[in-house]
Design an enzyme around this catalytic site. Structure first.
Site, PDB file in Angstrom:
ATOM      1  N   HIS A  44       0.860  -1.192   0.000  1.00  0.00           N
ATOM      2  CA  HIS A  44       0.000   0.000   0.000  1.00  0.00           C
ATOM      3  C   HIS A  44       0.891   1.236   0.000  1.00  0.00           C
ATOM      4  O   HIS A  44       0.782   2.087   0.889  1.00  0.00           O
ATOM      5  CB  HIS A  44      -0.891   0.080   1.259  1.00  0.00           C
ATOM      6  CG  HIS A  44      -2.031  -0.872   1.285  1.00  0.00           C
ATOM      7  ND1 HIS A  44      -2.658  -1.225   2.449  1.00  0.00           N
ATOM      8  CD2 HIS A  44      -2.680  -1.533   0.299  1.00  0.00           C
ATOM      9  CE1 HIS A  44      -3.633  -2.066   2.183  1.00  0.00           C
ATOM     10  NE2 HIS A  44      -3.660  -2.278   0.881  1.00  0.00           N
ATOM     11  N   HIS A 104     -11.407  -8.076  -7.440  1.00  0.00           N
ATOM     12  CA  HIS A 104     -11.115  -6.867  -6.659  1.00  0.00           C
ATOM     13  C   HIS A 104     -10.210  -5.979  -7.498  1.00  0.00           C
ATOM     14  O   HIS A 104      -9.295  -6.481  -8.162  1.00  0.00           O
ATOM     15  CB  HIS A 104     -10.434  -7.325  -5.364  1.00  0.00           C
ATOM     16  CG  HIS A 104      -9.935  -6.254  -4.463  1.00  0.00           C
ATOM     17  ND1 HIS A 104     -10.572  -5.044  -4.278  1.00  0.00           N
ATOM     18  CD2 HIS A 104      -8.831  -6.218  -3.656  1.00  0.00           C
ATOM     19  CE1 HIS A 104      -9.893  -4.330  -3.387  1.00  0.00           C
ATOM     20  NE2 HIS A 104      -8.826  -5.011  -3.007  1.00  0.00           N
ATOM     21  N   GLU A 111      -8.123  -3.478  -6.574  1.00  0.00           N
ATOM     22  CA  GLU A 111      -6.850  -2.927  -6.089  1.00  0.00           C
ATOM     23  C   GLU A 111      -5.728  -3.521  -6.949  1.00  0.00           C
ATOM     24  O   GLU A 111      -5.768  -4.703  -7.319  1.00  0.00           O
ATOM     25  CB  GLU A 111      -6.651  -3.241  -4.603  1.00  0.00           C
ATOM     26  CG  GLU A 111      -5.944  -2.121  -3.891  1.00  0.00           C
ATOM     27  CD  GLU A 111      -5.915  -2.275  -2.371  1.00  0.00           C
ATOM     28  OE1 GLU A 111      -5.220  -1.482  -1.735  1.00  0.00           O
ATOM     29  OE2 GLU A 111      -6.572  -3.174  -1.824  1.00  0.00           O
ATOM     30  N   ASP A 125      -2.758  -4.595  -6.802  1.00  0.00           N
ATOM     31  CA  ASP A 125      -1.941  -5.788  -6.557  1.00  0.00           C
ATOM     32  C   ASP A 125      -2.592  -7.018  -7.200  1.00  0.00           C
ATOM     33  O   ASP A 125      -1.936  -8.029  -7.421  1.00  0.00           O
ATOM     34  CB  ASP A 125      -1.677  -6.020  -5.060  1.00  0.00           C
ATOM     35  CG  ASP A 125      -2.911  -5.942  -4.190  1.00  0.00           C
ATOM     36  OD1 ASP A 125      -3.828  -5.173  -4.501  1.00  0.00           O
ATOM     37  OD2 ASP A 125      -2.955  -6.652  -3.166  1.00  0.00           O
ATOM     38  N   HIS A 130     -12.388  -6.392   1.306  1.00  0.00           N
ATOM     39  CA  HIS A 130     -12.352  -5.217   2.152  1.00  0.00           C
ATOM     40  C   HIS A 130     -12.647  -3.935   1.414  1.00  0.00           C
ATOM     41  O   HIS A 130     -12.545  -2.845   1.992  1.00  0.00           O
ATOM     42  CB  HIS A 130     -10.982  -5.135   2.841  1.00  0.00           C
ATOM     43  CG  HIS A 130      -9.844  -4.839   1.882  1.00  0.00           C
ATOM     44  ND1 HIS A 130      -9.082  -3.701   1.988  1.00  0.00           N
ATOM     45  CD2 HIS A 130      -9.382  -5.465   0.799  1.00  0.00           C
ATOM     46  CE1 HIS A 130      -8.174  -3.677   1.030  1.00  0.00           C
ATOM     47  NE2 HIS A 130      -8.338  -4.732   0.303  1.00  0.00           N
ATOM     48  N   ASP A 143      -8.750 -11.101  -1.154  1.00  0.00           N
ATOM     49  CA  ASP A 143      -7.944 -10.711   0.016  1.00  0.00           C
ATOM     50  C   ASP A 143      -8.338 -11.458   1.297  1.00  0.00           C
ATOM     51  O   ASP A 143      -7.489 -11.654   2.178  1.00  0.00           O
ATOM     52  CB  ASP A 143      -8.081  -9.206   0.265  1.00  0.00           C
ATOM     53  CG  ASP A 143      -7.206  -8.376  -0.665  1.00  0.00           C
ATOM     54  OD1 ASP A 143      -6.084  -8.802  -0.963  1.00  0.00           O
ATOM     55  OD2 ASP A 143      -7.654  -7.285  -1.064  1.00  0.00           O
ATOM     56  N   TYR A 162      -2.635  -9.399   9.115  1.00  0.00           N
ATOM     57  CA  TYR A 162      -3.447  -9.011   7.951  1.00  0.00           C
ATOM     58  C   TYR A 162      -4.855  -8.632   8.418  1.00  0.00           C
ATOM     59  O   TYR A 162      -5.397  -7.595   8.047  1.00  0.00           O
ATOM     60  CB  TYR A 162      -3.484 -10.200   6.990  1.00  0.00           C
ATOM     61  CG  TYR A 162      -3.943  -9.901   5.593  1.00  0.00           C
ATOM     62  CD1 TYR A 162      -3.023  -9.647   4.585  1.00  0.00           C
ATOM     63  CD2 TYR A 162      -5.295  -9.900   5.266  1.00  0.00           C
ATOM     64  CE1 TYR A 162      -3.437  -9.396   3.295  1.00  0.00           C
ATOM     65  CE2 TYR A 162      -5.715  -9.649   3.984  1.00  0.00           C
ATOM     66  CZ  TYR A 162      -4.785  -9.406   2.996  1.00  0.00           C
ATOM     67  OH  TYR A 162      -5.211  -9.147   1.716  1.00  0.00           O
ATOM     68  N   HIS A 166      -3.384 -13.649  -1.504  1.00  0.00           N
ATOM     69  CA  HIS A 166      -2.042 -13.437  -0.923  1.00  0.00           C
ATOM     70  C   HIS A 166      -1.705 -14.622  -0.028  1.00  0.00           C
ATOM     71  O   HIS A 166      -2.555 -15.092   0.731  1.00  0.00           O
ATOM     72  CB  HIS A 166      -1.999 -12.193  -0.028  1.00  0.00           C
ATOM     73  CG  HIS A 166      -2.238 -10.908  -0.746  1.00  0.00           C
ATOM     74  ND1 HIS A 166      -1.345 -10.365  -1.638  1.00  0.00           N
ATOM     75  CD2 HIS A 166      -3.268 -10.036  -0.670  1.00  0.00           C
ATOM     76  CE1 HIS A 166      -1.829  -9.218  -2.092  1.00  0.00           C
ATOM     77  NE2 HIS A 166      -2.993  -8.996  -1.530  1.00  0.00           N
TER      78      HIS A 166
HETATM   79 FE1  FEO Z   1      -7.119  -5.171  -1.453  1.00  0.00          FE
HETATM   80 FE2  FEO Z   1      -4.611  -7.412  -1.973  1.00  0.00          FE
HETATM   81  O1  FEO Z   1      -5.644  -5.891  -2.324  1.00  0.00           O
END
Ligand code: FEO
Length: 395
Positions: free
Chosen positions: A23, A79, A81, A83, A145, A164, A192, A225
């Site tokens: 992030h 998602h 984001e 990554d 999230h 996530d 996490y 992840h």
């Molecule tokens: Fe919310 Fe692993 O990105």
């Protein structure tokens, strides 16, 4: 290296041993991370999530080990984001006929990130896409999230890909939970949860209930992840239920910053008071501690006792960020107290109490201030503060 997760389902992600801040600079990842993408080969070929943009070539090479990327029919973006979505442009260049499957909010977000006229299909909870022998089933998971977050479930293979949720920033040589050090795995999983998912705990509980009520057999939980849960996969679901309930341990954390050691002496005296009452505690000089590791300990503990000397009629700027975390993460069922030394005006304790109040951390004892270096009776008051907090923890 590509790994077959189960027959016809391949991990085509990337292990990033080097990343130590995530992030941007916001989240520490001492053990690196992984960006997991899953390739499903049935009559149709589907890719579930991609990897962070700098690793796009590795993703394409991994896909190519299994299939020609032009054969991909469906790319699920659980998602937005980056990554997970950062390699979408590369994937879509190689797989121009693919449909991008997203939640409604995911469409807004993916379009906002990439400004591309891809062929989108929006799905909602319960929608299915047949890919041959099996189906992809989608479950919207808003605020787990992000508002766009979604889970994808593969029937027949009973694989849940919740993005996530249930993940960990944990780079490892092996891909499955039964192949790694369990203590490290849970250290990363709780960090996490504490740093990312805590504010959404009530939604976590509801979403788990909703998914369980669908009666989907789950043999594998494959997050985006860290390692894949194949041995007793529901163990992490049970842990999430426990964490989401936010019932803290019988313990305290003392968070302080100090200029000339006066506030530090007060912190240590408070610790003596807690220990005298048989309450375990951890103490952090916040300015030189990793913020995310501190938050993980805050998550576990019942009491947060915070101290700073007065500085420019306020608190030290080096302790301020932790209060922003306490506000944003919305911890529940916590109690607290404040302390600090001062030389002239002495506002710090009141300011810390305001921060704790604003974070819904219930103050259980009046804060202690010490003028100049703390005298023996100041330290005695600090010990008393520790004992009173201990009583409240034990109550
Ligand atoms: Fe919310 Fe692993 O990105």
């Amino acid at each position: 290296m590509v790994i077959e997760v189960t027959k016809g389902v391949y991990w085509v992600g990337v292990v990033d041993w080097a990343i130590k801040k995530f992030h941007g600079q916001e989240l520490s990842t001492h053990r690196g991370s992984t960006y997991n993408a899953y390739l499903i080969v049935d009559e149709k070929t589907a890719l579930v999530d991609t990897v962070w943009g700098p690793f796009q070539e590795q993703l394409i090479d991994n896909i190519r080990e299994v299939v020609d990327p032009t054969k991909i029919d469906i790319v699920v973006a659980n998602h937005a984001e980056t990554d997970h979505s950062g390699s979408l442009p590369a994937v879509m260049r190689h797989s121009p006929n693919a449909t991008v499957v997203v939640s409604q909010r995911g469409k807004e977000s993916i379009e906002g990130h990439f400004h591309q006229p891809w062929d989108f299909k929006t799905v909602k909870t319960g929608d299915k896409i047949n890919i041959g022998r099996n189906d992809l089933v989608f479950v919207e998971a808003p605020m787990l999230h992000w508002p766009d977050s979604m889970f994808t479930y593969l029937t027949g293979k009973n694989v849940l890909m919740p993005n996530d949720a249930f993940g960990q920033h944990y780079a490892t040589a092996f891909r499955f939970n039964d192949q790694v050090n369990e203590e490290e795995l849970y250290e990363e999983a709780i960090k996490y949860y504490a740093n990312i998912l805590t504010p959404f705990s009530s939604l976590v509980l509801k979403k788990i209930d909703e998914v369980l009520s669908l009666n989907l057999a789950v043999d594998i939980i494959a997050p985006s992840h860290g390692v894949i849960w194949r041995k007793d996969p529901l163990q992490i679901v049970k842990k999430y239920q426990e964490w989401a309930a936010q019932q803290p341990e019988r313990s305290a954390v003392i968070l302080y910053d100090t200029m000339w050691e006066g506030t530090r002496q007060m912190a240590e005296a408070i610790g003596q008071g807690l220990a005298a009452s048989d309450v375990p505690y951890k103490m952090f000089h916040v300015a030189v501690s990793d913020r995310n590791d501190v938050i993980t300990e805050v998550f576990k503990a019942k009491a947060i006792i915070a101290g700073s000397p007065t500085f420019n009629q306020g608190i030290l700027p080096t302790i301020s960020p932790i209060f922003e975390d306490l506000r944003g993460l919305k911890f529940q069922n916590k109690i607290g107290a404040a302390f600090g030394s001062y030389g002239w005006s002495g506002e710090s304790v009141k300011i810390i109490e305001e921060h704790l109040n604003n974070s819904k951390i219930q103050l259980v004892v009046e804060g202690v201030r010490a003028k100049w270096q703390p005298k023996p009776d100041d330290l005695e008051k600090c010990q008393e503060l520790g004992k009173k907090v201990a009583q409240a923890i034990n109550a």
